[in-house]
Write a protein that holds these residues in place. Structure first.
Motif, PDB file in Angstrom:
ATOM      1  N   CYS A 105      -8.980  17.611   9.505  1.00  0.00           N
ATOM      2  CA  CYS A 105      -8.088  18.287   8.246  1.00  0.00           C
ATOM      3  C   CYS A 105      -8.462  19.435   7.740  1.00  0.00           C
ATOM      4  CB  CYS A 105      -7.502  16.437   7.175  1.00  0.00           C
ATOM      5  SG  CYS A 105      -6.042  16.324   7.248  1.00  0.00           S
ATOM      6  N   ARG A 106      -8.845  19.933   8.087  1.00  0.00           N
ATOM      7  CA  ARG A 106      -9.917  20.719   6.980  1.00  0.00           C
ATOM      8  C   ARG A 106      -9.410  22.084   8.210  1.00  0.00           C
ATOM      9  NH1 ARG A 106     -13.503  19.653   3.427  1.00  0.00           N
ATOM     10  NH2 ARG A 106     -14.384  17.280   3.338  1.00  0.00           N
ATOM     11  N   CYS A 107      -9.802  23.840   7.442  1.00  0.00           N
ATOM     12  CA  CYS A 107      -9.662  24.939   7.794  1.00  0.00           C
ATOM     13  C   CYS A 107     -10.656  25.013   8.993  1.00  0.00           C
ATOM     14  CB  CYS A 107     -10.164  25.492   6.902  1.00  0.00           C
ATOM     15  SG  CYS A 107      -9.939  27.858   7.401  1.00  0.00           S
ATOM     16  N   ALA A 108      -9.565  25.342  10.090  1.00  0.00           N
ATOM     17  CA  ALA A 108     -10.939  25.949  11.224  1.00  0.00           C
ATOM     18  C   ALA A 108     -11.796  26.875  11.795  1.00  0.00           C
ATOM     19  CB  ALA A 108     -10.004  26.189  12.795  1.00  0.00           C
ATOM     20  N   ASP A 109     -11.355  27.319  10.705  1.00  0.00           N
ATOM     21  CA  ASP A 109     -12.638  29.248  10.072  1.00  0.00           C
ATOM     22  C   ASP A 109     -12.308  29.207   8.943  1.00  0.00           C
ATOM     23  OD1 ASP A 109     -14.427  31.638  10.379  1.00  0.00           O
ATOM     24  OD2 ASP A 109     -12.746  32.806  11.327  1.00  0.00           O
ATOM     25  N   TYR A 110     -13.014  27.955   7.788  1.00  0.00           N
ATOM     26  CA  TYR A 110     -13.409  28.949   6.419  1.00  0.00           C
ATOM     27  C   TYR A 110     -13.941  29.607   5.729  1.00  0.00           C
ATOM     28  CZ  TYR A 110     -14.326  27.090   1.029  1.00  0.00           C
ATOM     29  OH  TYR A 110     -13.804  26.533   0.388  1.00  0.00           O
ATOM     30  N   ALA A 111     -15.189  30.405   6.674  1.00  0.00           N
ATOM     31  CA  ALA A 111     -15.934  31.362   6.485  1.00  0.00           C
ATOM     32  C   ALA A 111     -14.546  32.391   6.211  1.00  0.00           C
ATOM     33  CB  ALA A 111     -17.414  31.405   6.859  1.00  0.00           C
ATOM     34  N   ASN A 112     -14.146  32.340   7.361  1.00  0.00           N
ATOM     35  CA  ASN A 112     -13.196  34.180   7.331  1.00  0.00           C
ATOM     36  C   ASN A 112     -11.767  33.524   6.683  1.00  0.00           C
ATOM     37  OD1 ASN A 112     -15.350  35.794   8.383  1.00  0.00           O
ATOM     38  ND2 ASN A 112     -15.589  34.023  10.497  1.00  0.00           N
ATOM     39  N   ARG A 113     -11.659  32.681   6.161  1.00  0.00           N
ATOM     40  CA  ARG A 113      -9.981  32.342   6.150  1.00  0.00           C
ATOM     41  C   ARG A 113      -9.184  33.239   5.240  1.00  0.00           C
ATOM     42  NH1 ARG A 113     -13.099  30.206   2.588  1.00  0.00           N
ATOM     43  NH2 ARG A 113     -11.888  30.116   0.413  1.00  0.00           N
ATOM     44  N   ARG A 114     -10.289  33.635   4.573  1.00  0.00           N
ATOM     45  CA  ARG A 114      -9.348  34.931   3.625  1.00  0.00           C
ATOM     46  C   ARG A 114      -8.869  36.047   4.035  1.00  0.00           C
ATOM     47  NH1 ARG A 114     -11.628  35.496  -1.405  1.00  0.00           N
ATOM     48  NH2 ARG A 114      -9.516  36.154  -2.162  1.00  0.00           N
ATOM     49  N   ARG A 115      -9.902  36.667   5.388  1.00  0.00           N
ATOM     50  CA  ARG A 115     -10.061  37.838   6.242  1.00  0.00           C
ATOM     51  C   ARG A 115      -8.775  37.331   7.346  1.00  0.00           C
ATOM     52  NH1 ARG A 115     -14.805  39.340   8.053  1.00  0.00           N
ATOM     53  NH2 ARG A 115     -15.787  37.138   7.054  1.00  0.00           N
ATOM     54  N   ARG A 116      -8.345  36.528   7.980  1.00  0.00           N
ATOM     55  CA  ARG A 116      -7.938  36.324   8.806  1.00  0.00           C
ATOM     56  C   ARG A 116      -6.477  35.702   7.898  1.00  0.00           C
ATOM     57  NH1 ARG A 116      -9.992  32.080  13.064  1.00  0.00           N
ATOM     58  NH2 ARG A 116      -8.044  32.848  14.276  1.00  0.00           N
ATOM     59  N   VAL A 117      -6.492  35.276   7.219  1.00  0.00           N
ATOM     60  CA  VAL A 117      -5.010  34.356   6.438  1.00  0.00           C
ATOM     61  C   VAL A 117      -4.409  35.592   5.304  1.00  0.00           C
ATOM     62  CG1 VAL A 117      -3.183  32.162   5.460  1.00  0.00           C
ATOM     63  CG2 VAL A 117      -5.178  32.794   7.773  1.00  0.00           C
ATOM     64  N   ARG A 118      -3.702  36.626   5.376  1.00  0.00           N
ATOM     65  CA  ARG A 118      -3.280  37.217   3.918  1.00  0.00           C
ATOM     66  C   ARG A 118      -3.375  36.340   2.187  1.00  0.00           C
ATOM     67  NH1 ARG A 118       1.356  38.241   1.994  1.00  0.00           N
ATOM     68  NH2 ARG A 118       2.669  37.893   3.654  1.00  0.00           N
ATOM     69  N   ASP A 119      -2.577  35.620   2.701  1.00  0.00           N
ATOM     70  CA  ASP A 119      -2.321  34.626   1.313  1.00  0.00           C
ATOM     71  C   ASP A 119      -2.990  33.889   1.136  1.00  0.00           C
ATOM     72  OD1 ASP A 119      -0.903  33.184   3.450  1.00  0.00           O
ATOM     73  OD2 ASP A 119       0.732  33.013   2.742  1.00  0.00           O
ATOM     74  N   CYS A 120      -4.286  33.562   1.914  1.00  0.00           N
ATOM     75  CA  CYS A 120      -4.616  32.625   1.545  1.00  0.00           C
ATOM     76  C   CYS A 120      -5.155  32.808   0.499  1.00  0.00           C
ATOM     77  CB  CYS A 120      -6.108  31.876   2.246  1.00  0.00           C
ATOM     78  SG  CYS A 120      -6.968  30.621   2.579  1.00  0.00           S
ATOM     79  N   ILE A 121      -5.538  31.805  -0.809  1.00  0.00           N
ATOM     80  CA  ILE A 121      -6.260  31.340  -2.769  1.00  0.00           C
ATOM     81  C   ILE A 121      -7.758  30.819  -1.728  1.00  0.00           C
ATOM     82  CG2 ILE A 121      -5.671  30.622  -4.500  1.00  0.00           C
ATOM     83  CD1 ILE A 121      -2.715  30.493  -3.707  1.00  0.00           C
ATOM     84  N   LYS A 122      -8.057  31.982  -2.707  1.00  0.00           N
ATOM     85  CA  LYS A 122      -9.688  31.616  -3.113  1.00  0.00           C
ATOM     86  C   LYS A 122      -9.704  30.908  -4.362  1.00  0.00           C
ATOM     87  CE  LYS A 122     -14.193  32.924  -4.181  1.00  0.00           C
ATOM     88  NZ  LYS A 122     -15.193  33.959  -3.941  1.00  0.00           N
ATOM     89  N   LEU A 123      -9.796  29.202  -4.359  1.00  0.00           N
ATOM     90  CA  LEU A 123      -9.900  28.843  -5.401  1.00  0.00           C
ATOM     91  C   LEU A 123     -10.798  28.965  -6.423  1.00  0.00           C
ATOM     92  CD1 LEU A 123      -8.052  26.439  -6.617  1.00  0.00           C
ATOM     93  CD2 LEU A 123      -9.264  24.507  -5.419  1.00  0.00           C
ATOM     94  N   THR A 124     -10.572  28.744  -7.518  1.00  0.00           N
ATOM     95  CA  THR A 124     -11.824  29.376  -8.790  1.00  0.00           C
ATOM     96  C   THR A 124     -11.084  27.976  -9.916  1.00  0.00           C
ATOM     97  OG1 THR A 124     -10.399  30.983  -9.950  1.00  0.00           O
ATOM     98  CG2 THR A 124     -12.231  32.005  -7.904  1.00  0.00           C
ATOM     99  N   PRO A 125     -12.253  28.417 -10.845  1.00  0.00           N
ATOM    100  CA  PRO A 125     -12.313  26.924 -11.963  1.00  0.00           C
ATOM    101  C   PRO A 125     -10.733  28.304 -13.348  1.00  0.00           C
ATOM    102  CG  PRO A 125     -14.663  28.318 -11.711  1.00  0.00           C
ATOM    103  CD  PRO A 125     -14.152  28.503 -11.023  1.00  0.00           C
TER     104      PRO A 125
END
Length: 176
Positions: A69-89
């Motif tokens: 129930c987690r990302c298989a490549d969390y460190a590189n997710r935003r490079r690999r998935v164009r619309d992955c959103i980085k959660l910030t405050p």
């Protein structure tokens, strides 16, 4: 989106960091530990073009590890998935689709974490035991289903609390 940070409680050694700090004040380790591993944010969401309403599906991102129930490549997710959103405050306060049980949402609203959160329970399994996670509910990854078929996989559960779950109370100023 313009919501002010929750009032800080009187700090004691026994008061957990999420009750003492705003999202902005958390260090990287604290920030990352807020994720309970539910996987709901990894589900594909569809936006109604006419109303702007967001609909969850039972389809997960191509990087989703359904067992963990987690990302298989969390460190590189935003490079690999164009619309992955980085959660910030800021995004935690502004994303209306964050699940009602999301710790980032709860803390930004000045609310406490649920009993199943690993920071409260001490176990990464309680989120699954409580039925709060996507474990066992994902039917496919986004690469396995035709885009035209996505609307047939719209589900309501990710936007709701699990059955029979007491909502966390708002914290009183100065309360432990």
């Amino acid at each position: 989106m313009g919501r002010a940070p929750a009032p800080k409680e009187q700090k004691t050694a026994a008061t957990p960091f999420w009750r003492q700090k705003s999202l902005e004040e958390m260090n990287k380790t604290e920030w990352e530990s807020l994720c309970d591993g539910c996987g709901r944010c990894c589900l594909v969401k569809l936006e109604d073009e006419d109303t702007g309403e967001i609909h969850f599906t039972e389809i997960a991102c191509r990087l989703f590890d359904a067992g963990a129930c987690r990302c298989a490549d969390y460190a590189n997710r935003r490079r690999r998935v164009r619309d992955c959103i980085k959660l910030t405050p800021e995004t935690a306060r502004g994303l209306s689709w964050l699940p009602p049980s999301c710790a980032y949402r709860l803390v930004s609203e000045g609310r406490d974490l649920y009993w199943w959160h690993p920071l409260v329970s001490g176990s990464t399994e309680t989120v699954h035991e409580a039925g709060a996670s996507a474990r066992g509910k994902v039917v496919a990854l986004e690469t396995e289903i035709a885009l035209n078929d996505y609307p047939h996989h719209i589900v309501k559960w990710p936007g709701k609390l699990p059955p029979r779950v007491k909502k966390p109370a708002r914290r009183a100023k100065g309360a432990d």
